[in-house]
Structure formats: C-alpha cells, structure tokens
Design a protein around this motif. Structure first.
Motif, PDB file in Angstrom:
ATOM      1  N   TRP A 161      34.312  62.936  21.787  1.00 26.48           N
ATOM      2  CA  TRP A 161      34.309  64.188  20.998  1.00 26.48           C
ATOM      3  C   TRP A 161      34.848  63.888  19.566  1.00 26.48           C
ATOM      4  CZ3 TRP A 161      37.531  68.042  18.848  1.00 26.48           C
ATOM      5  CH2 TRP A 161      36.816  69.030  18.601  1.00 26.48           C
ATOM      6  N   LEU A 162      34.334  64.270  18.569  1.00 26.48           N
ATOM      7  CA  LEU A 162      34.745  64.397  17.065  1.00 26.48           C
ATOM      8  C   LEU A 162      34.125  65.605  16.444  1.00 26.48           C
ATOM      9  CD1 LEU A 162      34.164  60.423  16.277  1.00 26.48           C
ATOM     10  CD2 LEU A 162      36.324  61.580  16.443  1.00 26.48           C
ATOM     11  N   TYR A 163      34.473  66.481  17.050  1.00 22.43           N
ATOM     12  CA  TYR A 163      34.139  67.669  16.194  1.00 22.43           C
ATOM     13  C   TYR A 163      32.741  67.856  15.623  1.00 22.43           C
ATOM     14  CZ  TYR A 163      35.625  72.077  14.085  1.00 22.43           C
ATOM     15  OH  TYR A 163      36.116  73.402  13.646  1.00 22.43           O
ATOM     16  N   GLY A 164      31.784  67.182  16.501  1.00 25.81           N
ATOM     17  CA  GLY A 164      30.400  67.594  16.011  1.00 25.81           C
ATOM     18  C   GLY A 164      30.030  66.258  15.183  1.00 25.81           C
ATOM     19  N   PHE A 165      30.903  65.208  14.974  1.00 23.86           N
ATOM     20  CA  PHE A 165      30.614  63.875  14.455  1.00 23.86           C
ATOM     21  C   PHE A 165      30.434  62.890  15.096  1.00 23.86           C
ATOM     22  CE2 PHE A 165      32.682  66.731  11.455  1.00 23.86           C
ATOM     23  CZ  PHE A 165      31.863  66.730  10.198  1.00 23.86           C
ATOM     24  N   GLU A 166      29.729  61.701  14.669  1.00 22.33           N
ATOM     25  CA  GLU A 166      29.694  60.342  15.788  1.00 22.33           C
ATOM     26  C   GLU A 166      30.630  59.654  15.296  1.00 22.33           C
ATOM     27  OE1 GLU A 166      25.443  60.042  17.302  1.00 22.33           O
ATOM     28  OE2 GLU A 166      25.106  61.325  15.396  1.00 22.33           O
ATOM     29  N   PHE A 167      31.120  59.582  14.260  1.00 19.32           N
ATOM     30  CA  PHE A 167      31.934  58.351  13.430  1.00 19.32           C
ATOM     31  C   PHE A 167      32.947  58.898  12.768  1.00 19.32           C
ATOM     32  CE2 PHE A 167      32.414  55.582   9.842  1.00 19.32           C
ATOM     33  CZ  PHE A 167      32.631  54.433  10.311  1.00 19.32           C
ATOM     34  N   GLU A 168      33.926  58.222  12.735  1.00 21.86           N
ATOM     35  CA  GLU A 168      35.196  58.575  11.927  1.00 21.86           C
ATOM     36  C   GLU A 168      35.889  57.158  11.556  1.00 21.86           C
ATOM     37  OE1 GLU A 168      39.428  61.312  12.037  1.00 21.86           O
ATOM     38  OE2 GLU A 168      37.781  61.652  13.573  1.00 21.86           O
ATOM     39  N   ILE A 169      36.569  57.173  10.494  1.00 20.37           N
ATOM     40  CA  ILE A 169      37.167  56.013   9.763  1.00 20.37           C
ATOM     41  C   ILE A 169      38.451  56.618   9.066  1.00 20.37           C
ATOM     42  CG2 ILE A 169      35.945  55.837   7.684  1.00 20.37           C
ATOM     43  CD1 ILE A 169      36.160  52.733   7.732  1.00 20.37           C
ATOM     44  N   LYS A 170      39.581  55.938   9.681  1.00 20.53           N
ATOM     45  CA  LYS A 170      40.788  56.080   8.828  1.00 20.53           C
ATOM     46  C   LYS A 170      41.281  54.531   8.543  1.00 20.53           C
ATOM     47  CE  LYS A 170      44.767  57.418  11.321  1.00 20.53           C
ATOM     48  NZ  LYS A 170      45.489  56.830  10.382  1.00 20.53           N
ATOM     49  N   VAL A 171      41.883  54.665   7.344  1.00 22.82           N
ATOM     50  CA  VAL A 171      42.601  53.351   7.000  1.00 22.82           C
ATOM     51  C   VAL A 171      44.133  53.526   6.445  1.00 22.82           C
ATOM     52  CG1 VAL A 171      40.180  52.883   6.080  1.00 22.82           C
ATOM     53  CG2 VAL A 171      41.779  53.689   4.580  1.00 22.82           C
ATOM     54  N   ILE A 172      44.608  52.342   6.251  1.00 27.86           N
ATOM     55  CA  ILE A 172      45.549  51.897   5.410  1.00 27.86           C
ATOM     56  C   ILE A 172      45.474  51.274   4.386  1.00 27.86           C
ATOM     57  CG2 ILE A 172      48.150  51.303   5.530  1.00 27.86           C
ATOM     58  CD1 ILE A 172      48.300  52.037   8.438  1.00 27.86           C
ATOM     59  N   ALA A 173      45.982  51.363   3.194  1.00 26.41           N
ATOM     60  CA  ALA A 173      45.705  50.516   2.061  1.00 26.41           C
ATOM     61  C   ALA A 173      47.078  50.254   1.401  1.00 26.41           C
ATOM     62  CB  ALA A 173      44.533  51.205   1.035  1.00 26.41           C
ATOM     63  N   LYS A 174      47.124  48.992   0.828  1.00 25.72           N
ATOM     64  CA  LYS A 174      48.258  48.613  -0.089  1.00 25.72           C
ATOM     65  C   LYS A 174      47.761  49.341  -1.472  1.00 25.72           C
ATOM     66  CE  LYS A 174      51.978  45.905  -0.965  1.00 25.72           C
ATOM     67  NZ  LYS A 174      52.689  47.014  -1.953  1.00 25.72           N
ATOM     68  N   LEU A 175      48.782  49.892  -2.133  1.00 28.01           N
ATOM     69  CA  LEU A 175      48.590  50.502  -3.546  1.00 28.01           C
ATOM     70  C   LEU A 175      48.782  49.384  -4.415  1.00 28.01           C
ATOM     71  CD1 LEU A 175      50.630  53.759  -3.191  1.00 28.01           C
ATOM     72  CD2 LEU A 175      48.195  53.438  -3.639  1.00 28.01           C
ATOM     73  N   PRO A 176      48.104  49.140  -5.556  1.00 31.80           N
ATOM     74  CA  PRO A 176      48.129  48.125  -6.285  1.00 31.80           C
ATOM     75  C   PRO A 176      49.663  48.209  -6.962  1.00 31.80           C
ATOM     76  CG  PRO A 176      46.161  49.385  -6.793  1.00 31.80           C
ATOM     77  CD  PRO A 176      46.874  50.221  -5.811  1.00 31.80           C
ATOM     78  N   GLU A 177      50.037  47.169  -7.419  1.00 28.82           N
ATOM     79  CA  GLU A 177      51.468  47.029  -7.997  1.00 28.82           C
ATOM     80  C   GLU A 177      51.727  48.026  -9.187  1.00 28.82           C
ATOM     81  OE1 GLU A 177      54.158  45.397  -6.565  1.00 28.82           O
ATOM     82  OE2 GLU A 177      52.689  44.702  -4.880  1.00 28.82           O
ATOM     83  N   THR A 178      50.597  48.355  -9.871  1.00 26.49           N
ATOM     84  CA  THR A 178      50.990  49.195 -11.090  1.00 26.49           C
ATOM     85  C   THR A 178      50.948  50.532 -10.827  1.00 26.49           C
ATOM     86  OG1 THR A 178      48.294  49.215 -11.124  1.00 26.49           O
ATOM     87  CG2 THR A 178      49.662  47.413 -12.519  1.00 26.49           C
ATOM     88  N   ILE A 179      50.797  50.889  -9.292  1.00 32.85           N
ATOM     89  CA  ILE A 179      50.942  52.194  -9.030  1.00 32.85           C
ATOM     90  C   ILE A 179      52.268  52.558  -8.186  1.00 32.85           C
ATOM     91  CG2 ILE A 179      50.008  53.985  -7.363  1.00 32.85           C
ATOM     92  CD1 ILE A 179      47.048  53.046  -8.008  1.00 32.85           C
ATOM     93  N   LYS A 180      52.952  53.542  -8.802  1.00 33.67           N
ATOM     94  CA  LYS A 180      54.184  54.142  -7.882  1.00 33.67           C
ATOM     95  C   LYS A 180      53.974  54.742  -6.905  1.00 33.67           C
ATOM     96  CE  LYS A 180      57.184  52.914 -11.853  1.00 33.67           C
ATOM     97  NZ  LYS A 180      58.670  52.959 -12.083  1.00 33.67           N
ATOM     98  N   SER A 181      54.613  54.667  -5.740  1.00 34.03           N
ATOM     99  CA  SER A 181      54.634  55.665  -4.722  1.00 34.03           C
ATOM    100  C   SER A 181      55.901  56.456  -4.284  1.00 34.03           C
ATOM    101  CB  SER A 181      54.084  54.755  -3.507  1.00 34.03           C
ATOM    102  OG  SER A 181      54.878  53.837  -2.916  1.00 34.03           O
TER     103      SER A 181
END
Length: 134
Positions: free
Chosen positions: A114-134
């Motif tokens: 079950w996905l609340y009526g959806f058939e596909f979900e994608i979640k990710v972790i990304a590395k922020l570019p060095e120029t972007i502060k987090s």
C-alpha cells in the motif's frame, strides 16, 4: 534541537503543510528527501503507471533543484513498489530517462502492499554541492 533547514519546491508547499511533513531537509552537507510519488498538483495519484513514475521523478527533481542539486548528486535511493512482480518492468523502462550514466547511486527496492493509492515512491539522499552551505 536546531531548527530544520527545510527545502520546499515551488508551488507545492500547501500539499506538504496539509500532510505535515517536510519535502527535504539539508543537514551536514547532505539533502534528505522525503518519498516522492507521482501526484498531480492537488496531491491525487496519477492513474497511468508510466506517467505516475515520471511525475514522481519530476517532483523529486523539483526538490533537488530547489536545493541546488541535480540527480547527479544523489548517492542513495530507496524505491517502494506496489506489486513489483507485475509493475517492475513498466517502472524500470522509465528509470533510464532520469537515472543518468554510471556510476549509479546505491539502490534499495522494497515491495509494499500500500502506498496511499500510488504504485511507486522514490526517496533519496543527495550530497549537496560544496558551494551550498547546510
């Protein structure tokens, strides 16, 4: 606790506020993106599976772009698929349109019921570019 550095894509903030979660959080040089589905602007599921997968990637890319990232910055992916035995081939023929060239991110695929009526979900972790502060 420090305040969360939330990333909102353009035009969808009300959807996230209504459902009470953040689309993405920047932390320690990484971007943690909530699961994205193939929803239309009002949040309802797109009925056509191929279109639903494309919309999920488009929604994901909007969040990545809002954080100054692209899919090339993604290092880890988790996908959730309803009835993968029946839907995997349809989903996976769309993936190369967005995935890019090797080397590819790590991947975990999970079959769910079950996905609340959806058939596909994608979640990710990304590395922020060095120029972007987090």
């Amino acid at each position: 606790m420090s305040k969360r550095d939330v990333v909102f894509p353009p035009g969808r903030q009300a959807l996230y506020e209504r459902n009470r979660y953040s689309p993405a959080i920047r932390s320690n040089g990484f971007l943690f993106v909530s699961g994205q589905v193939g929803s239309t602007e009002d949040g309802s599921p797109e009925p056509d599976l191929e279109t639903q997968v494309r919309l999920a990637f488009n929604n994901l890319n909007a969040i990545l772009g809002s954080a100054g990232c692209t899919f090339d910055d993604v290092i880890d992916i988790t996908v959730f698929i309803v009835d993968p035995q029946e839907t995997f081939e349809t989903i996976w023929k769309v993936v190369p349109e967005f995935w890019g060239n090797a080397p590819h991110p790590t991947l975990t695929a999970v079959g769910v019921t079950w996905l609340y009526g959806f058939e596909f979900e994608i979640k990710v972790i990304a590395k922020l570019p060095e120029t972007i502060k987090s």
